[in-house]
Design a protein around this motif. Sequence first.
Motif, PDB file in Angstrom:
ATOM      1  N   ASN A 314      34.596 106.197 144.240  1.00 28.05           N
ATOM      2  CA  ASN A 314      35.133 106.760 145.482  1.00 28.05           C
ATOM      3  C   ASN A 314      36.556 107.294 145.306  1.00 28.05           C
ATOM      4  O   ASN A 314      36.963 108.229 146.001  1.00 28.05           O
ATOM      5  N   ARG A 315      37.305 106.702 144.382  1.00 28.96           N
ATOM      6  CA  ARG A 315      38.685 107.155 144.166  1.00 28.96           C
ATOM      7  C   ARG A 315      38.730 108.470 143.398  1.00 28.96           C
ATOM      8  O   ARG A 315      39.623 109.284 143.603  1.00 28.96           O
ATOM      9  N   GLN A 316      37.801 108.701 142.482  1.00 29.82           N
ATOM     10  CA  GLN A 316      37.840 109.867 141.602  1.00 29.82           C
ATOM     11  C   GLN A 316      37.207 111.112 142.213  1.00 29.82           C
ATOM     12  O   GLN A 316      37.379 112.206 141.676  1.00 29.82           O
ATOM     13  N   ASP A 317      36.507 110.962 143.313  1.00 31.31           N
ATOM     14  CA  ASP A 317      35.810 112.097 143.937  1.00 31.31           C
ATOM     15  C   ASP A 317      36.611 112.586 145.145  1.00 31.31           C
ATOM     16  O   ASP A 317      36.711 111.889 146.157  1.00 31.31           O
ATOM     17  N   PRO A 318      37.212 113.798 145.078  1.00 27.53           N
ATOM     18  CA  PRO A 318      38.021 114.291 146.210  1.00 27.53           C
ATOM     19  C   PRO A 318      37.211 114.432 147.497  1.00 27.53           C
ATOM     20  O   PRO A 318      37.746 114.226 148.593  1.00 27.53           O
ATOM     21  N   THR A 319      35.934 114.801 147.386  1.00 27.52           N
ATOM     22  CA  THR A 319      35.150 114.991 148.608  1.00 27.52           C
ATOM     23  C   THR A 319      34.957 113.678 149.354  1.00 27.52           C
ATOM     24  O   THR A 319      34.923 113.658 150.591  1.00 27.52           O
ATOM     25  N   ARG A 320      34.838 112.586 148.643  1.00 27.91           N
ATOM     26  CA  ARG A 320      34.695 111.283 149.310  1.00 27.91           C
ATOM     27  C   ARG A 320      36.004 110.870 149.976  1.00 27.91           C
ATOM     28  O   ARG A 320      35.979 110.234 151.047  1.00 27.91           O
ATOM     29  N   ILE A 321      37.124 111.231 149.353  1.00 26.46           N
ATOM     30  CA  ILE A 321      38.405 110.919 149.993  1.00 26.46           C
ATOM     31  C   ILE A 321      38.565 111.718 151.277  1.00 26.46           C
ATOM     32  O   ILE A 321      39.075 111.214 152.290  1.00 26.46           O
ATOM     33  N   GLU A 322      38.109 112.972 151.274  1.00 22.47           N
ATOM     34  CA  GLU A 322      38.223 113.796 152.472  1.00 22.47           C
ATOM     35  C   GLU A 322      37.372 113.256 153.616  1.00 22.47           C
ATOM     36  O   GLU A 322      37.661 113.494 154.789  1.00 22.47           O
ATOM     37  N   ARG A 323      36.284 112.518 153.268  1.00 16.86           N
ATOM     38  CA  ARG A 323      35.412 111.971 154.321  1.00 16.86           C
ATOM     39  C   ARG A 323      35.936 110.652 154.891  1.00 16.86           C
ATOM     40  O   ARG A 323      35.368 110.131 155.847  1.00 16.86           O
ATOM     41  N   LEU A 324      37.003 110.108 154.304  1.00 15.51           N
ATOM     42  CA  LEU A 324      37.590 108.897 154.871  1.00 15.51           C
ATOM     43  C   LEU A 324      38.157 109.205 156.253  1.00 15.51           C
ATOM     44  O   LEU A 324      38.567 110.340 156.539  1.00 15.51           O
ATOM     45  N   THR A 325      38.192 108.199 157.109  1.00 20.36           N
ATOM     46  CA  THR A 325      38.653 108.405 158.486  1.00 20.36           C
ATOM     47  C   THR A 325      39.969 107.687 158.722  1.00 20.36           C
ATOM     48  O   THR A 325      40.257 106.649 158.137  1.00 20.36           O
ATOM     49  N   LEU A 326      40.752 108.290 159.622  1.00 22.28           N
ATOM     50  CA  LEU A 326      42.051 107.755 159.999  1.00 22.28           C
ATOM     51  C   LEU A 326      41.999 107.324 161.453  1.00 22.28           C
ATOM     52  O   LEU A 326      41.411 108.015 162.307  1.00 22.28           O
ATOM     53  N   LEU A 327      42.607 106.217 161.756  1.00 24.57           N
ATOM     54  CA  LEU A 327      42.600 105.690 163.127  1.00 24.57           C
ATOM     55  C   LEU A 327      43.739 106.318 163.920  1.00 24.57           C
ATOM     56  O   LEU A 327      44.892 106.312 163.488  1.00 24.57           O
ATOM     57  N   SER A 328      43.372 106.873 165.117  1.00 23.69           N
ATOM     58  CA  SER A 328      44.369 107.502 165.976  1.00 23.69           C
ATOM     59  C   SER A 328      44.034 107.183 167.433  1.00 23.69           C
ATOM     60  O   SER A 328      43.016 106.529 167.733  1.00 23.69           O
ATOM     61  N   ARG A 329      44.885 107.643 168.307  1.00 22.55           N
ATOM     62  CA  ARG A 329      44.660 107.479 169.745  1.00 22.55           C
ATOM     63  C   ARG A 329      44.647 108.843 170.392  1.00 22.55           C
ATOM     64  O   ARG A 329      45.523 109.673 170.149  1.00 22.55           O
ATOM     65  N   GLY A 330      43.638 109.058 171.208  1.00 23.78           N
ATOM     66  CA  GLY A 330      43.519 110.321 171.900  1.00 23.78           C
ATOM     67  C   GLY A 330      44.496 110.413 173.059  1.00 23.78           C
ATOM     68  O   GLY A 330      45.287 109.504 173.344  1.00 23.78           O
ATOM     69  N   SER A 331      44.424 111.531 173.784  1.00 22.19           N
ATOM     70  CA  SER A 331      45.322 111.747 174.919  1.00 22.19           C
ATOM     71  C   SER A 331      45.049 110.774 176.054  1.00 22.19           C
ATOM     72  O   SER A 331      45.922 110.501 176.868  1.00 22.19           O
ATOM     73  N   ASP A 332      43.817 110.243 176.095  1.00 25.75           N
ATOM     74  CA  ASP A 332      43.488 109.283 177.148  1.00 25.75           C
ATOM     75  C   ASP A 332      43.793 107.852 176.731  1.00 25.75           C
ATOM     76  O   ASP A 332      43.482 106.904 177.449  1.00 25.75           O
ATOM     77  N   GLY A 333      44.391 107.679 175.536  1.00 29.64           N
ATOM     78  CA  GLY A 333      44.757 106.345 175.072  1.00 29.64           C
ATOM     79  C   GLY A 333      43.665 105.623 174.326  1.00 29.64           C
ATOM     80  O   GLY A 333      43.891 104.510 173.830  1.00 29.64           O
ATOM     81  N   LYS A 334      42.478 106.204 174.229  1.00 34.38           N
ATOM     82  CA  LYS A 334      41.400 105.553 173.511  1.00 34.38           C
ATOM     83  C   LYS A 334      41.556 105.797 172.003  1.00 34.38           C
ATOM     84  O   LYS A 334      42.042 106.842 171.581  1.00 34.38           O
ATOM     85  N   ARG A 335      41.101 104.807 171.216  1.00 36.78           N
ATOM     86  CA  ARG A 335      41.171 104.935 169.764  1.00 36.78           C
ATOM     87  C   ARG A 335      40.038 105.816 169.262  1.00 36.78           C
ATOM     88  O   ARG A 335      38.892 105.649 169.673  1.00 36.78           O
ATOM     89  N   VAL A 336      40.396 106.720 168.326  1.00 40.68           N
ATOM     90  CA  VAL A 336      39.405 107.626 167.764  1.00 40.68           C
ATOM     91  C   VAL A 336      39.574 107.633 166.256  1.00 40.68           C
ATOM     92  O   VAL A 336      40.653 107.340 165.724  1.00 40.68           O
ATOM     93  N   LEU A 337      38.515 107.973 165.549  1.00 35.69           N
ATOM     94  CA  LEU A 337      38.531 108.093 164.096  1.00 35.69           C
ATOM     95  C   LEU A 337      38.524 109.570 163.733  1.00 35.69           C
ATOM     96  O   LEU A 337      37.627 110.321 164.136  1.00 35.69           O
ATOM     97  N   VAL A 338      39.528 109.965 162.938  1.00 38.02           N
ATOM     98  CA  VAL A 338      39.709 111.370 162.550  1.00 38.02           C
ATOM     99  C   VAL A 338      39.474 111.484 161.050  1.00 38.02           C
ATOM    100  O   VAL A 338      40.137 110.801 160.268  1.00 38.02           O
ATOM    101  N   PRO A 339      38.527 112.322 160.599  1.00 34.56           N
ATOM    102  CA  PRO A 339      38.327 112.514 159.155  1.00 34.56           C
ATOM    103  C   PRO A 339      39.579 113.116 158.507  1.00 34.56           C
ATOM    104  O   PRO A 339      40.298 113.902 159.123  1.00 34.56           O
ATOM    105  N   VAL A 340      39.809 112.721 157.262  1.00 34.18           N
ATOM    106  CA  VAL A 340      40.976 113.249 156.525  1.00 34.18           C
ATOM    107  C   VAL A 340      40.891 114.754 156.404  1.00 34.18           C
ATOM    108  O   VAL A 340      41.903 115.461 156.483  1.00 34.18           O
ATOM    109  N   ALA A 341      39.699 115.300 156.239  1.00 31.21           N
ATOM    110  CA  ALA A 341      39.536 116.738 156.055  1.00 31.21           C
ATOM    111  C   ALA A 341      39.986 117.531 157.274  1.00 31.21           C
ATOM    112  O   ALA A 341      40.289 118.723 157.155  1.00 31.21           O
TER     113      ALA A 341
END
Length: 586
Positions: A314-341
């Motif tokens: 998973n570390r050596q494949d750039p496409t798999r890193i791009e599919r990782l998700t980041l935790l954020s909060r939307g405008s309504d305050g709810k938590r959302v997962l945003v893909p790195v890509a």
Amino acid sequence: PVAFMKGIVGKFFYQFGITVTFAVLVSLLVSFTLDPMLSSRWADPDMEGRGRRNLLFRWLERFNREFDRVAERYRRIIGWSLDHRKTVLFTGLGSFVAALFLAPYLGSSFMPTYDRAEFQVNFSAAPDAGLEESRGRMEQILGVLHDLQGVELTYGTIGAGETGTVREGSVYVKLKDRKDRRDTQEELEARARGSLSRIAGIIPSIIMADSMHGQKPINLNLRGDDLEVLQTYSERLKKMMAQIPGVVDVSSSLDQEKPELRLKVDRARAVHVGLSTAQVVSTLGPLVGGKVVTTYEDHDGDAYDVRVRLTEANRQDPTRIERLTLLSRGSDGKRVLVPVADVARMQLDISPAKIERLDLRRQVVLSGNTAGGVALGDAIEAIREGAATLGLPPGYGVSFSGEAEDMAETFRYIFEALALAVVFIYLILAAQFESFIDPLAIMLSLPLSLVGVVAVLYFTGDTLNIMSLIGLIMLMGLVTKNAILLVDYSKVLRADGLDRRSALIEAGRTRLRPIVMTTLAMIFGMLPLALALGPGAEMRAPMARAVIGGLVTSTMLTLVVVPVVYTLLDDFAQVLTRRLGFGKGH
């Protein structure tokens, strides 16, 4: 001054200076006490003329008669020199000027180069090389070294030291004794250098085994802020250094570039979804680089970090890193997962394997060796002249470090000690002779000794280095002895009523024997050292050669030039006395 020099040279010669100082003090004590007592107790029957004289005494008596004839000839030489003062003065001055013109051809180095019967091979493999690849390169290097005739043993290490990596290694090479091999160390190094250059995938270099810095003697630091500009000018400098005769193994800290995967964050899109660059880094950093979560301690008490990260696939494949998700909060305050890509893109690029800094500024280090008998000082001067023609932009500059820096520092401290020694000698002579002018005639023997130092070093192929310069400092105290004997006795004879010319001629005739005796004693004492007998003796030989050369020329020129200069200074003192209106008592 030698004992209290600063820097590296001070560490080298502290014991030397203290030992010589105390040895001379003890010698002075013995000459005032023990020698007179023994001379009064040990009677020589041959000298007293009692009994049958042995063969040795008859030979010495014949030698004394011959020496007396030489002394009589020397009496005539002094008389001639006093009648031709301009000729003698210009001859001595011409010899000194010739030595100054010859001095730049000596070359300079930090330490004398000699056959140490050992050297070290350093190498760097590719930036992404692992332990197994480096081991394979090491075996190839060992195979090349073992094929050399004269190698006794080798010892190789990979990744040694606190800053060592698995792509770096070194091989210590011990040669057979000089008498047991046909080739010199320099010839074996040149042969090894040619064979190592044919091994693919490494950057080899040969350095001195006991080098203080563990690196090549030539280290040129190119400093600036922009890495691309540094890379451009470092390539020009590297090409220039490689074209200088005698400079080999030229390499740069930017030589080995490595592929790099860069993650470029689109800040506008990241802010739009409620993410910052710091959040992206804090999330992906532990996943790719890993994070220490705890430690493990074995039964021996050794602790090991436990690092958690993604699997290698998973570390050596750039496409798999791009599919990782980041935790954020939307405008309504709810938590959302945003893909790195969605907020960043991956870019494959090339970057230096190592970035160095000096004084908080980026630098590129270009290093090299000397070969073919080229002195380190000559190579550095050629590199400095070549760097001056490149026209570096404002804010960029070059400097030397390592052995070149040590050499410059050492020469500065040695010349400071030399100047201080000359001042001490003058003050002591002025106090003893109760005159500020008479010591000048005696100290003329100091520059006259440089003629022999430069001539001997030139014809023996030695350079100006720590050892030869220490020999020069020793000469400052040795060569004044001859002039002291001559001038002091001439002053005694003048005080007894002799005129100046007769006093100088008689002083030269009488003092010739002790002058020649002490000079020959010092020369023959230094001769075994100057011949460099035994392994490693070449390191100390330049010191003895400098002393012998200085003593020979200083003695020969002192016996003729010093009486002439003494008369000139005496005339000057008389003129000065008349003009200032001093009486004879002054």
